[in-house]
Motif scaffolding. Structure first.
Motif, PDB file in Angstrom:
ATOM      1  N   ASP A 179      18.698  19.793  72.089  1.00 32.78           N
ATOM      2  CA  ASP A 179      17.356  19.355  72.481  1.00 32.78           C
ATOM      3  C   ASP A 179      16.315  19.724  71.427  1.00 32.78           C
ATOM      4  N   THR A 180      16.441  20.923  70.894  1.00 30.34           N
ATOM      5  CA  THR A 180      15.505  21.386  69.864  1.00 30.34           C
ATOM      6  C   THR A 180      15.677  20.563  68.593  1.00 30.34           C
ATOM      7  N   ARG A 181      16.932  20.289  68.233  1.00 32.46           N
ATOM      8  CA  ARG A 181      17.190  19.501  67.028  1.00 32.46           C
ATOM      9  C   ARG A 181      16.649  18.081  67.185  1.00 32.46           C
ATOM     10  N   VAL A 211      14.128  16.524  64.602  1.00 33.45           N
ATOM     11  CA  VAL A 211      14.420  15.285  63.873  1.00 33.45           C
ATOM     12  C   VAL A 211      13.299  14.269  64.100  1.00 33.45           C
ATOM     13  N   GLN A 212      12.844  14.140  65.337  1.00 32.32           N
ATOM     14  CA  GLN A 212      11.769  13.195  65.643  1.00 32.32           C
ATOM     15  C   GLN A 212      10.488  13.540  64.878  1.00 32.32           C
ATOM     16  N   LEU A 213      10.132  14.817  64.857  1.00 30.03           N
ATOM     17  CA  LEU A 213       8.931  15.244  64.127  1.00 30.03           C
ATOM     18  C   LEU A 213       9.047  14.958  62.630  1.00 30.03           C
ATOM     19  N   TRP A 214      10.222  15.239  62.060  1.00 33.41           N
ATOM     20  CA  TRP A 214      10.419  14.986  60.629  1.00 33.41           C
ATOM     21  C   TRP A 214      10.410  13.492  60.323  1.00 33.41           C
ATOM     22  N   LYS A 215      11.003  12.677  61.179  1.00 34.05           N
ATOM     23  CA  LYS A 215      10.992  11.228  60.956  1.00 34.05           C
ATOM     24  C   LYS A 215       9.557  10.723  60.912  1.00 34.05           C
ATOM     25  N   GLU A 216       8.754  11.135  61.885  1.00 33.51           N
ATOM     26  CA  GLU A 216       7.357  10.703  61.934  1.00 33.51           C
ATOM     27  C   GLU A 216       6.594  11.177  60.699  1.00 33.51           C
ATOM     28  N   LEU A 217       6.829  12.427  60.303  1.00 31.50           N
ATOM     29  CA  LEU A 217       6.141  12.978  59.141  1.00 31.50           C
ATOM     30  C   LEU A 217       6.513  12.213  57.866  1.00 31.50           C
ATOM     31  N   ILE A 218       7.793  11.947  57.679  1.00 33.68           N
ATOM     32  CA  ILE A 218       8.240  11.230  56.484  1.00 33.68           C
ATOM     33  C   ILE A 218       7.619   9.836  56.432  1.00 33.68           C
ATOM     34  N   ILE A 219       7.639   9.114  57.547  1.00 35.43           N
ATOM     35  CA  ILE A 219       7.065   7.760  57.599  1.00 35.43           C
ATOM     36  C   ILE A 219       5.560   7.807  57.318  1.00 35.43           C
ATOM     37  N   GLU A 220       4.847   8.716  57.978  1.00 35.03           N
ATOM     38  CA  GLU A 220       3.391   8.806  57.793  1.00 35.03           C
ATOM     39  C   GLU A 220       3.043   9.174  56.351  1.00 35.03           C
ATOM     40  N   TYR A 221       3.768  10.133  55.788  1.00 32.85           N
ATOM     41  CA  TYR A 221       3.496  10.563  54.419  1.00 32.85           C
ATOM     42  C   TYR A 221       3.772   9.423  53.435  1.00 32.85           C
ATOM     43  N   PHE A 271      17.698  14.086  58.306  1.00 30.93           N
ATOM     44  CA  PHE A 271      16.435  13.432  58.641  1.00 30.93           C
ATOM     45  C   PHE A 271      16.369  12.009  58.085  1.00 30.93           C
ATOM     46  N   LEU A 272      16.843  11.817  56.859  1.00 35.32           N
ATOM     47  CA  LEU A 272      16.832  10.469  56.280  1.00 35.32           C
ATOM     48  C   LEU A 272      17.849   9.571  56.992  1.00 35.32           C
ATOM     49  N   SER A 273      18.995  10.131  57.350  1.00 35.54           N
ATOM     50  CA  SER A 273      20.004   9.351  58.079  1.00 35.54           C
ATOM     51  C   SER A 273      19.481   8.921  59.448  1.00 35.54           C
ATOM     52  N   ALA A 274      18.671   9.767  60.066  1.00 34.96           N
ATOM     53  CA  ALA A 274      18.060   9.409  61.349  1.00 34.96           C
ATOM     54  C   ALA A 274      17.108   8.228  61.161  1.00 34.96           C
ATOM     55  N   LEU A 275      16.372   8.212  60.068  1.00 34.57           N
ATOM     56  CA  LEU A 275      15.499   7.072  59.773  1.00 34.57           C
ATOM     57  C   LEU A 275      16.322   5.809  59.527  1.00 34.57           C
TER      58      LEU A 275
END
Length: 179
Positions: free
Chosen positions: A26-28, A32-42, A77-81
């Motif tokens: 659950d924590t992961r 992962v969701q937070l990192w995906k959003e951050l990568i896309i926004e950045y 994180f990139l694989s999740a994207l």
């Protein structure tokens, strides 16, 4: 709030555990969701299209807390994207990732909007003019990755909204809009 240039970083960026893959499912998933959003926004804010796993990428380390993402975390994180259709590996070895902060259909919609807003219906433009011309300055199309632009243009061509003309080089490829 910490910044990376003009980009405001989220609060979790200063929380050391977010730089380590979390073992609890659950924590992961949240991580992962937070990192995906951050990568896309950045990437959208900085107009970054390619992230190389072997290269320094500003988001993947935080000197203030002396933390960096491991190679495994970067891949996760990139694989999740990639799984979400928001990125694609550009090579078989998964060393470089094309970030699609807009999906190809969304890029195509932006092109149609750009053409209509600038009165370019029934006009001809070069691909380079779309990427870097005066009309595109200040729009999301300015500086778009060429491969992403070509895919969006081919999608619009398939829908009958334009015709792509091949030139003698990639610099003189043209597009005739028919919206």
């Amino acid at each position: 709030m910490q910044k990376l240039g003009e980009f405001k970083l989220p609060h979790f960026f200063n929380y050391p555990p977010y730089f380590t893959l979390q073992p609890v499912r659950d924590t992961r998933e949240k991580q992962v969701q937070l990192w995906k959003e951050l990568i896309i926004e950045y990437c959208r804010a900085q107009k970054v299209f390619i992230i190389g796993l072997e290269e320094d990428f500003p988001l993947f380390s935080n000197c203030a807390i002396e933390r960096s993402l491991s190679h495994e975390a970067r891949v996760a994180f990139l694989s999740a994207l990639v799984s979400d259709g928001r990125a694609e590996w550009t090579d078989k070895g998964h060393k470089k990732c094309l970030i699609l902060w807009h999906r190809i259909q969304e890029w195509a919609d932006l092109i149609v909007h750009f053409v209509k807003e600038n009165g370019l219906e029934d006009n001809v433009m070069t691909v380079e003019e779309i990427r870097s011309g005066t009309e595109s300055r200040g729009t999301e199309l300015y500086g778009i990755d060429r491969s992403v632009l070509m895919r969006a243009l081919k999608l619009l061509e398939h829908k009958g909204k334009l015709v792509i003309f091949k030139g003698t080089s990639t610099d003189d490829e043209g597009v005739k809009f028919s919206l």
